[in-house]
Scaffold this active site. Structure first.
Site, PDB file in Angstrom:
ATOM      1  N   CYS A 354      10.580  27.794  10.457  1.00 54.30           N
ATOM      2  CA  CYS A 354       8.983  27.083  10.558  1.00 54.30           C
ATOM      3  C   CYS A 354       8.170  27.765  11.360  1.00 54.30           C
ATOM      4  O   CYS A 354       8.739  28.752  12.126  1.00 54.30           O
ATOM      5  CB  CYS A 354       9.193  25.569  10.464  1.00 54.30           C
ATOM      6  N   THR A 355       6.911  27.180  11.700  1.00 54.07           N
ATOM      7  CA  THR A 355       6.159  28.018  12.643  1.00 54.07           C
ATOM      8  C   THR A 355       6.695  28.070  14.044  1.00 54.07           C
ATOM      9  O   THR A 355       6.680  29.231  14.586  1.00 54.07           O
ATOM     10  CB  THR A 355       4.679  27.286  12.472  1.00 54.07           C
TER      11      THR A 355
END
Length: 528
Positions: A354-355
């Site tokens: 994810c980020t």
């Protein structure tokens, strides 16, 4: 803000250590004209005095260090009292002779913090469940006791780059048990206001999650405060703070609040805990795993799944090659997506990302709890840390961020296209209909033709509103939301994984505060 470094580390003051070969720091006259402080200390604390004095001195000098010295020089520079210092000897002598009172106060503060820190672990485990952070705030009657001293900085220094994007944005999270998040909320609000930071900080009993922007000096002080706080010092390190170019201008305001989860997955932390996540892989280790996965001739029959657990509009403009990008519009739908596609993950090695890593912590815990995967791994530090190490690696396109910048660019790849003409394009804009808060990809040529809405419905709605200004309210609904599934089911063909070149069109976002921006993107009107 006093540091929580232990005196057992001797003279090693971690990143802010300075060498004192030219100064006799045992000479108290350099720091404090009065020795009354020693008389007030017990025998145990007196042994820490020399360490505290050095630490206070080092911290003070560190705050005077210029963020980025001129490129032609490699040595550090300092600025204090409107003077520029290009060597350690000169800045040391200046601080010792001109700032004795400040060093004295900081020394007392460090000593006090050392005393608090030494009993923190025992206190947290005690039967009465006391909170040393709360107790200290109560004892001082002021949150200001836990704020950095900025009196030695001019307003211009603290606000440098505040509004022109030449400052910095911090992204971080810390999973740890917090007994009184309301105290943390009050402290974080005051701390951010004190440093003129904007952004969003989300606090819960399971930890803290924040993204804040301001001047480079302000963000540096913020990091130092967080690393010295006894509640986080055993969990956070400097590498946990991801930085990018920006500033306070990247956020419209400061929002700090207490929530049930620090990233909203929609499941109580008591049911799915951050304490049982997947195996963390460093960017280098993750890179090798992806390389191995992509080298396979038939990835659809592989025992590995490269899973993007972000929202569709994030993976639309940037993603790892060969990934499976769920067609979901917010992270709280991720558990439903897993449940709907459980057969997909059976006996698979899952590589999640994810980020910044926060969604993978509990997302991987949820996937593991299902008991169907062979192994579950997650990218430590997220895409952000990966791109710092491998800007031209296997991640292609932009990295979506939840602020006014919308995206960060680490490479020149464009993996998305204009919603109207199909030309390569990856710069989001808000739908032109005021009541719609979705994002749309529309290139300059199409914008020039008036194609600025997320779908035909919104385009027509905007035209009707322009023709009849008196109709000031429209219900926020359009083709984007009407045909959206909460948890789409991936199609499996003869046991093969679904091909995933990227997310499919037709999405919106009505998610929460932090790491999920409300009301985002869009379908392709020309393909509806």
């Amino acid at each position: 803000m006093p540091s929580s470094t232990s005196p057992d580390q001797g003279d090693d003051l971690e990143a802010c250590v300075l060498r004192f070969s030219d100064l006799d720091l045992k000479d108290t006259s350099l720091i404090n004209p009065s020795s009354s402080i020693k008389a007030e200390l017990d025998v145990s604390t007196k042994k820490k005095y020399s360490f505290a004095k050095k630490k206070a001195f080092a911290l003070f000098v560190k705050t005077k260090e210029l963020p980025t010295p001129p490129s032609e020089y490699k040595e550090k520079w300092w600025k204090c009292c409107q003077q520029l210092f290009t060597d350690q000897t000169s800045i040391h002598r200046h601080v010792a002779t001109q700032h004795a009172d400040e060093i004295y106060r900081e020394t007392a503060s460090v000593l006090k913090q050392l005393t608090v820190t030494s009993s923190t672990s025992k206190t947290l485990k005690s039967a009465d469940k006391r909170n040393p952070f709360k107790e200290d705030l109560t004892h001082n009657h002021e949150v200001s006791a836990w704020l950095p001293d900025t009196s030695c900085f001019s307003p211009d220094e603290l606000l440098s780059g505040h509004s022109n994007g030449e400052g910095e944005v911090l992204l971080y999270y810390c999973y740890c048990d917090l007994e009184d998040p309301d105290w943390i909320c009050a402290w974080q609000t005051t701390l951010c206001q004190h440093l003129h930071l904007t952004g969003k900080v989300r606090i819960a009993t399971e930890g803290i999650n924040g993204t804040v922007g301001g001047s480079k000096l302000a963000t540096r002080l913020y990091v130092e405060v967080m690393l010295s706080c006894p509640l986080f010092k055993d969990y956070l390190c400097k590498d946990d703070f991801k930085t990018s170019k920006g500033g306070a201008c990247c956020f419209p305001e400061l929002r700090v609040g207490v929530f049930a989860e620090i990233v909203p997955m929609g499941i109580s932390p008591s049911r799915i805990s951050y304490k049982k996540p997947g195996i963390h892989l460093s960017p280098g280790e993750f890179h090798k795993e992806v390389e191995k996965f992509l080298s396979q001739e038939n990835q659809e029959e592989s025992d590995t799944i490269l899973l993007d657990c972000r929202n569709f509009y994030e993976s639309k403009i940037g993603r790892f090659q060969g990934c499976l990008a769920p067609d979901i519009r917010k992270f709280s739908y991720f558990p439903s997506y897993v449940d709907e596609n459980l057969e997909l993950f059976k006996e698979k090695r899952v590589l999640m990302y994810c980020t910044g890593g926060i969604r993978c912590e509990r997302g991987s815990a949820y996937l593991k709890a299902k008991g169907v995967c062979k192994e579950v791994f997650q990218l430590k530090g997220g895409i952000h840390k990966y791109l710092e190490e491998f800007p031209d690696g296997f991640y292609k396109g932009k990295l979506f961020v939840f602020d006014e910048r919308y995206a960060l660019s680490f490479n020149s790849d464009i993996v998305s296209e204009c919603s109207y003409c199909g030309a390569p394009w990856d710069q989001y804009k808000l739908c032109s209909t005021p009541q719609c808060r979705q994002l749309v990809l529309t290139c300059p040529a199409c914008q020039g033709q008036g194609f600025t809405a997320c779908c035909v419905t919104c385009q027509d709605k905007g035209s009707r509103q322009a023709a009849s200004p008196a109709q000031s309210s429209f219900k926020e609904e359009c083709e984007c939301t009407a045909r959206r599934l909460r948890a789409p089911r991936e199609l499996l063909q003869q046991g093969r994984l679904p091909a995933s070149p990227g997310p499919r069109p037709g999405h919106d976002e009505d998610g929460p505060c932090l790491h999920e921006r409300p009301h985002l993107p869009f379908p392709n009107p020309s393909q509806s």
